[in-house]
Enzyme design. Structure first.
Site, mmCIF file in Angstrom:
data_model
loop_
_atom_site.group_PDB
_atom_site.id
_atom_site.type_symbol
_atom_site.label_atom_id
_atom_site.label_comp_id
_atom_site.label_asym_id
_atom_site.label_seq_id
_atom_site.Cartn_x
_atom_site.Cartn_y
_atom_site.Cartn_z
ATOM 1 N N HIS A 1 1.074 -1.222 -0.238
ATOM 2 C CA HIS A 1 -0.563 0.065 0.091
ATOM 3 C C HIS A 1 0.758 0.960 0.073
ATOM 4 C CE1 HIS A 1 -2.367 -3.377 1.813
ATOM 5 N NE2 HIS A 1 -3.339 -2.133 1.608
ATOM 6 N N GLU B 1 -8.550 -6.609 -3.196
ATOM 7 C CA GLU B 1 -7.582 -7.198 -2.846
ATOM 8 C C GLU B 1 -8.237 -9.186 -2.375
ATOM 9 O OE1 GLU B 1 -6.491 -3.771 -0.028
ATOM 10 O OE2 GLU B 1 -7.168 -4.874 1.276
#
Lengths: 281, 116
Positions: A59, A240
């Protein structure tokens, strides 16, 4: 020979790191999440994996937009966590398994996966939170790590079908590894959530539950959707679930769910957890 | 385009190549906030810090207003923007409430309702 003992898929919501640090496991908000893990602790104590191969998405800790690999495989002696900018405690470095890393890299490239190899790689909350949930308070990790990062930051992302095939290739590579070791495969992220835009807060319980139901026995169900369709169904960060598909792909034979948990909400997220194991016929 | 990415999803900006080009300077600045020293430097002199990263006028104004939808329109990616938001003590529920034009309590109630 290396054997895969099973696959665990779990959400990796950053706020879990804060809840662990403040010991909120029994807090009414957090209890439904943490209560999902003791059966996994017992299972891990029984199967005692030596290595965790973890599919996760960075991230913006290790990778920036200057160089954004679609698939990156860690080949580092150890993996450090670091400050991500918004204040969850960093966790101790996790030892790597460079020999297994290079075996996976060679096999994957040999199967036409164009992966990026990383001899230095910071791991973010998508690795450390699942590790902290699975091996709590052990003060030193009982497993070595091989991280495999899948880009979910910048579109185009790899398709669900491609991520599933990557997982299958990783499964074959582990099965072909000559050293005796037990490997647990992890897939982290999801399930449905969206942080950005006017659609922030989007959660899709019925899709998540169908995804979890199909994953062991019919994983290819989810691979029929395009990335855009999956974003529409699961949210911009719910994508995800690609990590879950990759982890499932590593299992062969008849696959069954031997533990699962699902709770809404943890932070902005539908938190899911599954343990899948192969039943060899 | 191989996928059907161009078909819009309401209330959603997919961070694709066009956004990645547009937002590069803004996202690069936000990526720098992984470092505590850089966060402190931004807080000390926000104007100079934004100028150093070459933010355009739209990006600078969006940062000044702490407006998430404007930051996204200016090319910001939520993973990097979260690091900027952290400087202001905003979590993802604050961001959600701001983007959906509601209070944090109402936003949290909406999340709770999604579980029923």
């Amino acid at each position: 020979m290396a054997t895969i003992v099973g696959a665990i898929t779990t959400s990796h919501v950053p706020a879990i790191g804060g809840a662990i640090a403040r010991n909120l496991r029994d807090d009414p908000y957090w209890k439904p999440l943490f209560d999902g893990f003791p059966p996994l602790h017992r299972w891990l104590a029984k199967v005692r994996p030596d290595v965790a191969v973890i599919f996760y998405n960075d991230h913006g800790l290790n990778f920036f937009l200057d160089k954004m690999p679609t698939f990156a495989v860690g080949a580092a002696p150890q993996y450090c966590n670091a400050d991500e900018g918004w204040g969850i405690p960093t966790l101790p470095a996790v030892p790597g398994d460079q020999r297994l890393s290079w075996h996976l890299i060679e096999r994957l490239v040999g199967e036409d996966f164009d992966i990026t190899s990383c001899q230095e790689m910071l791991i973010d909350h998508a690795c450390t939170i699942p590790l902290a949930l699975l091996w709590p308070g052990s003060g030193g990790w009982p497993v070595r790590l091989v991280p495999i990062c899948i880009n979910t930051v910048q579109h185009p992302l790899p398709s669900a079908a491609r991520c599933f095939k990557l997982g299958q290739a990783v499964g074959r590579a582990i099965a072909a590894y000559e050293e005796d070791m037990r490997v647990v495969v992890l897939g982290t992220g999801g399930l449905s959530h969206q942080l950005d835009g006017q659609r922030a807060g989007f959660i899709n319980k019925s899709f998540d539950l169908e995804f979890m139901e199909k994953l062991p026995t019919d994983p290819e169900w989810a691979t029929r959707f395009s990335v855009r369709e999956l974003v529409e169904l699961a949210g911009t960060q719910g994508i995800e679930l690609l990590m879950w598909l990759a982890a499932r792909g590593a299992l062969s034979g008849e696959v069954v769910t031997t533990h699962s948990n699902y709770h809404i909400p943890i932070s902005n997220t539908a938190a899911g957890l599954m343990l899948m194991e192969s039943r060899i016929a | 385009m191989p996928d059907d990415l161009r078909r819009a999803i309401p209330g959603t900006t997919l961070f694709d190549g066009a956004q990645a080009m547009k937002g590069y300077a803004l996202n690069k600045m936000c990526y720098s906030f992984n470092s505590a020293a850089n966060r402190a430097e931004f807080k000390r002199d926000e104007d100079s810090y934004c100028a150093r990263y070459g933010l355009n006028a739209e990006q600078r104004e969006a940062v000044r207003r702490r407006n998430v939808l404007d930051l996204i329109a200016a090319g910001g990616n939520v993973y990097y923007l979260a690091k900027l938001a952290g400087i202001f003590g905003l979590d993802v529920q604050d961001l959600g409430a701001q983007q959906t034009g509601t209070t944090k309590d109402a936003f949290k109630a909406r999340l709770e309702a999604a579980g029923r």
